[in-house]
Design a protein around this motif. Structure first.
Motif, mmCIF file in Angstrom:
data_model
loop_
_atom_site.group_PDB
_atom_site.id
_atom_site.type_symbol
_atom_site.label_atom_id
_atom_site.label_comp_id
_atom_site.label_asym_id
_atom_site.label_seq_id
_atom_site.Cartn_x
_atom_site.Cartn_y
_atom_site.Cartn_z
ATOM 1 N N UNK A 137 -0.812 11.072 8.814
ATOM 2 C CA UNK A 137 0.565 10.564 8.979
ATOM 3 C C UNK A 137 0.949 9.415 8.095
ATOM 4 N N UNK A 138 1.826 10.045 7.202
ATOM 5 C CA UNK A 138 2.264 8.776 6.168
ATOM 6 C C UNK A 138 3.340 8.200 6.671
ATOM 7 N N UNK A 139 3.814 7.098 6.223
ATOM 8 C CA UNK A 139 4.838 6.401 6.605
ATOM 9 C C UNK A 139 6.170 6.549 5.780
ATOM 10 N N UNK A 140 7.261 5.919 6.092
ATOM 11 C CA UNK A 140 8.277 6.321 5.146
ATOM 12 C C UNK A 140 8.236 5.084 4.035
ATOM 13 N N UNK B 130 6.425 4.913 -0.441
ATOM 14 C CA UNK B 130 5.799 5.414 0.980
ATOM 15 C C UNK B 130 4.365 4.844 1.142
ATOM 16 N N UNK B 131 4.319 4.249 2.370
ATOM 17 C CA UNK B 131 2.756 3.721 2.574
ATOM 18 C C UNK B 131 2.134 4.991 3.207
ATOM 19 N N UNK C 214 7.285 9.745 1.426
ATOM 20 C CA UNK C 214 6.426 9.985 2.638
ATOM 21 C C UNK C 214 5.817 11.414 2.656
ATOM 22 N N UNK C 215 6.507 12.391 2.244
ATOM 23 C CA UNK C 215 6.051 13.816 2.059
ATOM 24 C C UNK C 215 4.989 13.918 1.136
#
Length: 335
Positions: free
Chosen positions: A145-148, A233-234, A113-114
């Motif tokens: 805003x990235x997702x997990x 991560x999406x 994600x990061x």
């Protein structure tokens, strides 16, 4: 253009006059305020920080739960000024934002994600075409805003790719349909809001998602097996702003917003990480969700599938058309 409430019409009219002097900016989101997840809590943090950092001179009013524009209407609503800021769920618009949806064409991919958030910042810095894609639609990116990391939430246990043959799996965008077909499974196109009922009624057997989101949308009430399938991560959302509203800010306020967008990614990442840890604890306890391993090499082997490669080649073609030298970008997204 038809909007979901008369509020939207009134809001559009109010924004037509004196937007540059406005002390209250509007933020539109599909997310319910009561969701109490990393998305909603970080957005509340963003709002509070904006007011604090502007010394109370300006503030942001949030219109929650799609009350002004549905999730599929948000880019156009922002472009027309029916709201100053808002969430654009990027994977829902792969044709409208092909460059900014690069992650959505490369699934599976190895980024956390990061790392996804860092990549988006880097690409916007190094390739002006990413920002130009938004500017051409009267939009400006405030933050990302990235997702997990995503796995697969299912109604039955899954141990290997063989178990997925014939399963109906929730799908969206470009990469997932091709990847699901490569699994010998059946892609079923569904929005996020429709997926709970689809799982509950066994219209679909599985849905790609991360733990925090699965809990946030309560999918884990109706599907009790989480498969650690390494999709990567999406990339989730662009925190976007109407370009006219952004340019209409005074220099001091714009500088505050620019820095807040950077700080937001750090705050959101911390909230998301803490939330995933909490969800996994709940799964082990009262929620009773079984987490199962998956042989990752079986998934990454599907990258060579003709359909999966065709999707990736399509993004490379779009990047070439936009004048982007994509080798460095694609290198980040390969195992």
């Amino acid at each position: 253009m038809t909007w979901t409430t008369l509020t939207a019409v009134a809001l559009a009219t109010s924004l037509t006059f004196g937007a540059a002097e406005a002390k209250t900016y509007t933020y539109i989101t599909y997310k319910p305020q009561g969701a109490n997840d990393a998305h909603s809590r970080s957005l509340q943090w963003f709002v509070e920080e904006f007011a604090k950092r502007t010394g109370g001179k300006h503030d942001i009013e949030v219109f929650w739960g799609g009350s002004v524009a549905a999730v599929g209407e948000t880019p156009e609503a922002l472009a027309y000024g029916v709201g100053d800021m808002g969430d654009i769920v990027t994977p829902y618009f792969p044709d409208q934002f092909p460059l900014n949806n690069a992650i959505g064409f490369f699934i599976p991919q190895p980024l956390s994600s990061d790392a996804v958030a860092e990549a988006m910042v880097e690409w916007h810095r190094d390739y002006p075409q990413f920002a130009d894609e938004l500017t051409s639609q009267n939009l400006h990116a405030i933050s990302f805003r990235s997702l997990e990391g995503y796995g697969l939430l299912c109604k039955q246990p899954i141990a290997s790719m063989t178990d997925l043959a014939g399963k109906r799996i929730r799908s969206y965008g470009f990469a997932y349909p091709a990847l699901i077909e490569a699994m010998k499974a059946i892609p079923v196109s569904l929005t996020t809001s429709d997926t709970y009922e689809a799982l509950e009624r066994s219209i679909v057997d599985c849905a790609p998602i991360g733990p925090a989101l699965a809990r946030g949308f309560k999918y884990d009430e109706v599907a009790k097996y989480y498969i650690e399938m390494p999709f990567g991560a999406s990339f989730g959302h662009i925190l976007a702003m109407n370009l006219d509203s952004y340019q209409g800010m005074d220099d001091e306020t714009r500088a505050v917003l620019d820095q807040l967008g950077i700080d937001y990614m750090v705050e959101y990442a911390a909230m998301l990480e803490a939330e995933e840890v909490k969800v996994r604890e709940l799964w082990q306890g009262e929620l009773g969700v079984t987490v199962l391993p998956f042989p990752g090499e079986e998934l990454t082997a599907l990258i060579d599938d003709t359909g999966v490669q065709a999707v990736r080649a399509e993004w490379e073609s779009k990047a070439t058309d936009a004048g982007v030298s994509f080798d460095d970008i694609v290198a980040k997204l390969r195992f």
